[in-house]
Enzyme design. Structure first.
Site, PDB file in Angstrom:
ATOM      1  N   VAL A   1       0.856  -1.189   0.000  1.00 49.38           N
ATOM      2  CA  VAL A   1       0.000   0.000   0.000  1.00 49.38           C
ATOM      3  C   VAL A   1       0.887   1.232   0.000  1.00 49.38           C
ATOM      4  O   VAL A   1       2.049   1.189   0.400  1.00 49.38           O
ATOM      5  CB  VAL A   1      -0.972   0.030   1.202  1.00 49.38           C
ATOM      6  CG1 VAL A   1      -2.039  -1.025   1.053  1.00 49.38           C
ATOM      7  CG2 VAL A   1      -0.229  -0.145   2.512  1.00 49.38           C
ATOM      8  N   GLU A   2       0.320   2.351  -0.446  1.00 46.33           N
ATOM      9  CA  GLU A   2       1.097   3.566  -0.669  1.00 46.33           C
ATOM     10  C   GLU A   2       1.851   4.024   0.559  1.00 46.33           C
ATOM     11  O   GLU A   2       2.931   4.623   0.467  1.00 46.33           O
ATOM     12  CB  GLU A   2       0.183   4.718  -1.119  1.00 46.33           C
ATOM     13  CG  GLU A   2      -0.526   4.482  -2.441  1.00 46.33           C
ATOM     14  CD  GLU A   2      -1.905   3.909  -2.263  1.00 46.33           C
ATOM     15  OE1 GLU A   2      -2.866   4.522  -2.773  1.00 46.33           O
ATOM     16  OE2 GLU A   2      -2.033   2.853  -1.624  1.00 46.33           O
ATOM     17  N   ALA A   3       1.292   3.784   1.732  1.00 41.71           N
ATOM     18  CA  ALA A   3       1.861   4.324   2.965  1.00 41.71           C
ATOM     19  C   ALA A   3       3.250   3.785   3.263  1.00 41.71           C
ATOM     20  O   ALA A   3       3.920   4.280   4.172  1.00 41.71           O
ATOM     21  CB  ALA A   3       0.931   4.037   4.138  1.00 41.71           C
ATOM     22  N   GLY A   4       3.699   2.771   2.522  1.00 41.06           N
ATOM     23  CA  GLY A   4       5.042   2.240   2.721  1.00 41.06           C
ATOM     24  C   GLY A   4       5.086   0.821   3.234  1.00 41.06           C
ATOM     25  O   GLY A   4       6.165   0.259   3.448  1.00 41.06           O
TER      26      GLY A   4
ATOM     27  N   GLN B   1       7.315   6.434   3.223  1.00 44.47           N
ATOM     28  CA  GLN B   1       6.407   6.479   2.087  1.00 44.47           C
ATOM     29  C   GLN B   1       7.080   6.954   0.795  1.00 44.47           C
ATOM     30  O   GLN B   1       6.750   6.481  -0.294  1.00 44.47           O
ATOM     31  CB  GLN B   1       5.225   7.392   2.422  1.00 44.47           C
ATOM     32  CG  GLN B   1       4.131   7.404   1.400  1.00 44.47           C
ATOM     33  CD  GLN B   1       2.873   8.083   1.879  1.00 44.47           C
ATOM     34  OE1 GLN B   1       1.786   7.660   1.533  1.00 44.47           O
ATOM     35  NE2 GLN B   1       2.986   9.124   2.669  1.00 44.47           N
TER      36      GLN B   1
END
Length: 534
Positions: A324-327, A351
Site C-alpha cells: 500500500v502507498e503508505a510504505g 512512504q
C-alpha cells in the site's frame, strides 16, 4: 532545541505555538500516525477564540475517519486559508470547506506530495515528474486546483530532453510541523516501533528545521537519553523542538494497539475471518483472479482493499506481495479505519521510497476503484457531485503500472441486489449511472494508457470490460443478469460486445473458498522487468 533537549509541553501549550498565518505540516496517513492530541488542542484554541487563523496546511494524504479525527479538526471557517493535500475523502467536513469555496485548495498526487517534503527539506524549488500529465493535474486541465477560489498556478509544464514533464511547487515557507512517534528519549530522538507506518515524518522535520521553524512531535512514552536503538530512531533529536507525551495515543483510528501491524508479533492468517458475501466481495474475488504468482501489487481503497481478505482465504497470500502507498510491504493490508496498515507486514518503508518504486514502474499490477468511466475508458475517482476527494496515490499508480484492474458497481445511488449461488439478482437498480458519455474529471487517461501499452480491466458486480483501441469491450456477464436490460441500458454509451461473451466464474458467487490455489500456481508469472509505463 537547546542543549538540554526539547521542551516537554502539554498538547494545549504546544498548540499555542501555532500562530496566525503559519504554514503548518500535519503528519499522518489515513488512519495511522496522526498526532491527534495536538491537533485537537489546535481546534479547541480556535473554537475558544484564541486562534490561530488563516493557516496554510500541508498533509500528504487523507487524514481522518470520514466524519471525525484528523483534518476534520480543521474544518472551521477562518482557521484555514489554504491547503495542500494528496487526498480529502477521509475528511468529509473539511472537504465541505473546499466545496463551499471557503478556502484555497490544491490536490497533488500523493507521490508528488512526498517528494515536495523532501524538496523542501533540501531547499529545492519543487518536484519535476511525468506523474499527472493528461489528467487534471496538468495545468492545461486545471493544475490540481480544486475550486474557483484557488487561482495561483503552482504546476507548470516543462520540456526537458525532448520529453514533457510537470513541475510542482508550493508557494510558502514551512513554519510548524506536528508529527508523531512512539518513544522519545530525553534528547528528543524519536523512534516509531509501535507505528504501523513511518510516513515522511523525517523529511517534514528536516524541512521545518532547515526553514527555522518549530517541530512538535507527539509520542506515547519517554526513555532516558541514549537508550533507543539507533536503527529504530526515525527523527534525530536536534530536529525536534517540542515533545508532547500522550500515553493513550491510538495506533490507528480503529485500534488502540495491534502488535501484528507494526511487526512486533505475527498472527496466523487463519485468524483473519472472510468478509461476508456481498456484491463487493464478488468484485474483489473477480479482481483477484487477475493475480499471478510473484506479483508485487498495489491495492487502493474501496473494493480493492478487500482483495487481501480473498487472497488469505484462498491461501495465495504467501505467493504474492501486497503493498500500500503508505510504505507497507507484505502481509495482509487492512481497510476502513485500518487502511494504510497491514497485519504481518514484511517491511515498513518511509512512504517516499514506496513512491519511488511505484513511479519508476516497479509494480506488477494494481487494483483500484472507479467512480465514473466514460466512452473512451477515462476514469474519474477524484471529483463527482459534491465530493472533492482528490487523487491520493491513484495517478502515480495508474500511470506507471502495466496491469490495471478498476472495480466498482455498474450503477450507484440506491442499488439493491442479492448474491446467491445462482449469481446476481437485482431488486432495485441504482439511480446513478457510472458509465457515462464523459467523466466530470480525468483521473486516469485512457489515451495515455493506450500509448503506453497498459492492459486495463473494469470489474463490476455484473459485468467485466476490457480497454481496447476504440473504447470498452464487454467480455463477461454475471449469471442471472440480462445483457440488454441490466447492462447496456444502464450505460450512457454502447460498448462493444465480445463475440465470445462468457459468464463470470460461478465460483465467485458461492459460499466458502473458491479453491483457486492450484490453478493459480499453474499460471505463468509476469515478466520480472515489464515494459516501463513511465
Amino acid at each position: 532545541m537547546g542543549a538540554a533537549g526539547p521542551r516537554i509541553l502539554s498538547a494545549e501549550a504546544a498548540a499555542a505555538l501555532v500562530q496566525d498565518g503559519d504554514f503548518l505540516f500535519v503528519g499522518g496517513n489515513g488512519g495511522t500516525g496522526t498526532p491527534e492530541a495536538v491537533i485537537e488542542a489546535v481546534e479547541r484554541r480556535f473554537l475558544g477564540g484564541l486562534g490561530p487563523h488563516d493557516l496554510t496546511l500541508f498533509h500528504v494524504t487523507g487524514i481522518g475517519a470520514v466524519s471525525e479525527h484528523g483534518m476534520c479538526h480543521f474544518a472551521h471557517q477562518g482557521l484555514v486559508k489554504r491547503v495542500y493535500g494528496g487526498h480529502y475523502g477521509l475528511q468529509v467536513p473539511f472537504m465541505a470547506l473546499i466545496d463551499g469555496n471557503h478556502i484555497e485548495a490544491y490536490n497533488f498526487p500523493q507521490g508528488v506530495m512526498t517528494g515536495l517534503c523532501r524538496a523542501l527539506a533540501a531547499g529545492q524549488p519543487g518536484v519535476l515528474t511525468h506523474v499527472g500529465l493528461d489528467t487534471y493535474m496538468d495545468p492545461r486541465l486545471g493544475g490540481g486546483r480544486m475550486n474557483p477560489r484557488t487561482t495561483e498556478e503552482l504546476v507548470e509544464t516543462v520540456a526537458l530532453r525532448g520529453q514533457e514533464f510537470l513541475f510542482y511547487r508550493v508557494a510558502e515557507t514551512p513554519r510548524v510541523a506536528i508529527l508523531r512517534g512512539t518513544t522519545a528519549d530525553e534528547d528528543g530522538y524519536v523512534s516509531m516501533e509501535h507505528e504501523a507506518t513511518t510516513r515522511e515524518d523525517l523529511s517534514i522535520a528536516q524541512a521545518v528545521h532547515n526553514a527555522g521553524g518549530i517541530v512538535i512531535c507527539q509520542v506515547k512514552r519517554m526513555v532516558r537519553r541514549g537508550s533507543l536503538h539507533p536503527q529504530m530512531v526515525k527523527i534525530p533529536g536536534f530536529l525536534v523542538d517540542v515533545l508532547v507525551v500522550e500515553p493513550g495515543q491510538m495506533q490507528t483510528f480503529g485500534t488502540v494497539f495491534d502488535p501484528s501491524r507494526c511487526g512486533e508479533t505475527r498472527v496466523p492468517t487463519s485468524a483473519i475471518l472472510p468478509d461476508p458475501m456481498s456484491e463487493r466481495r464478488v468484485m474483489a474475488r473477480r479482481a483477484a483472479l487477475e493475480l499471478r504468482p510473484g506479483d508485487v501489487v498495489n491495492l487502493g481503497v474501496g473494493v480493492s482493499a478487500m482483495i487481501p481478505n480473498v487472497a488469505a482465504e484462498e491461501g495465495i497470500e504467501d505467493l504474492i506481495t501486497l503493498t500500500v502507498e503508505a510504505g507497507v510491504i507484505g502481509g495482509v493490508p487492512g481497510h476502513a479505519r485500518e487502511f494504510g496498515t497491514a497485519i504481518n507486514p514484511r517491511a515498513i518503508l518511509d512512504q517516499g521510497y514506496q513512491f519511488d518504486f511505484y513511479d519508476g514502474g516497479g509494480l506488477s499490477c494494481a487494483f483500484l476503484s472507479f467512480a465514473q468511466v466514460d466512452v473512451h475508458g477515462n476514469v474519474n475517482v477524484t471529483r463527482f457531485g459534491n465530493r472533492f476527494a482528490g487523487s491520493g496515490g491513484f495517478i502515480d499508480i495508474t500511470q506507471n503500472t502495466r496491469r490495471l484492474v478498476f472495480s466498482g458497481t455498474l450503477t450507484g445511488g440506491g442499488l439493491d441486489l442479492s448474491v446467491t449461488d445462482a449469481g446476481i439478482a437485482i431488486t432495485r437498480e441504482g439511480k446513478i449511472k457510472k458509465f457515462l458519455g464523459a467523466v466530470e474529471q480525468v483521473s486516469f487517461s485512457a489515451a495515455l494508457a493506450r500509448k503506453k501499452g497498459q492492459q486495463v480491466s473494469f470489474v463490476t458486480e455484473r459485468a467485466v470490460f476490457e480497454l481496447v483501441d476504440d473504447g470498452l469491450l464487454l467480455t463477461e456477464i454475471a449469471p442471472g443478469i440480462r445483457l440488454q436490460e441490466d447492462v447496456l441500458d444502464q450505460m450512457e454509451f454502447l460498448p462493444a460486445v465480445s463475440p465470445n461473451l462468457r459468464p463470470m466464474d460461478s465460483r465467485l458467487f458461492g459460499p466458502g473458498p473458491m479453491g483457486i490455489r492450484d490453478e493459480f500456481l499453474r499460471q505463468a508469472a509476469r515478466p520480472r522487468r515489464p515494459k516501463k509505463c513511465a
